[in-house]
Design a protein around this motif. Structure first.
Motif, PDB file in Angstrom:
ATOM      1  N   HIS A  49       0.832  -1.213   0.000  1.00 49.45           N
ATOM      2  CA  HIS A  49       0.000   0.000   0.000  1.00 49.45           C
ATOM      3  C   HIS A  49       0.862   1.257   0.000  1.00 49.45           C
ATOM      4  N   ASP A  53       0.614   3.930  -2.976  1.00 49.02           N
ATOM      5  CA  ASP A  53       0.262   5.323  -2.678  1.00 49.02           C
ATOM      6  C   ASP A  53       1.308   6.262  -3.257  1.00 49.02           C
ATOM      7  N   ARG A  56       0.986   6.319  -7.074  1.00 43.84           N
ATOM      8  CA  ARG A  56      -0.206   7.047  -7.533  1.00 43.84           C
ATOM      9  C   ARG A  56       0.018   8.556  -7.461  1.00 43.84           C
ATOM     10  N   THR A  57       0.805   8.998  -6.485  1.00 44.50           N
ATOM     11  CA  THR A  57       1.099  10.427  -6.339  1.00 44.50           C
ATOM     12  C   THR A  57       2.183  10.856  -7.319  1.00 44.50           C
TER      13      THR A  57
END
Length: 73
Positions: A49, A53, A56-57
């Motif tokens: 995760h 994360d 994705r950023t």
């Protein structure tokens, strides 16, 4: 699963939650694989995760924008 990633790969700077290894260090590679194979599901999920994360950023669009801003500056 757990990502075992070479320190020499460019992605090593981005994916700090991977198990980073020197591909020329056979004992270190073996240790990383053993760690990955015995890691708890909770820890595997936490690492996955965190990496997702981050990705994705800091995706290709983020890279493109920052690169072009640097060129313009």
């Amino acid at each position: 699963g757990v990502l075992v990633l070479s320190l020499l790969a460019g992605a090593a700077d981005e994916l700090k939650q991977a198990l980073l290894v020197n591909p020329y260090d056979l004992d270190g590679m073996a240790d990383a694989i053993a760690t990955a194979a015995t890691m708890s599901l909770r820890k595997r999920k936490e690492r996955w995760h965190a990496m997702m994360d981050h990705l994705r950023t800091y995706d290709i669009n983020h890279w493109r924008r920052s690169y072009l801003e640097t060129l313009e500056g």
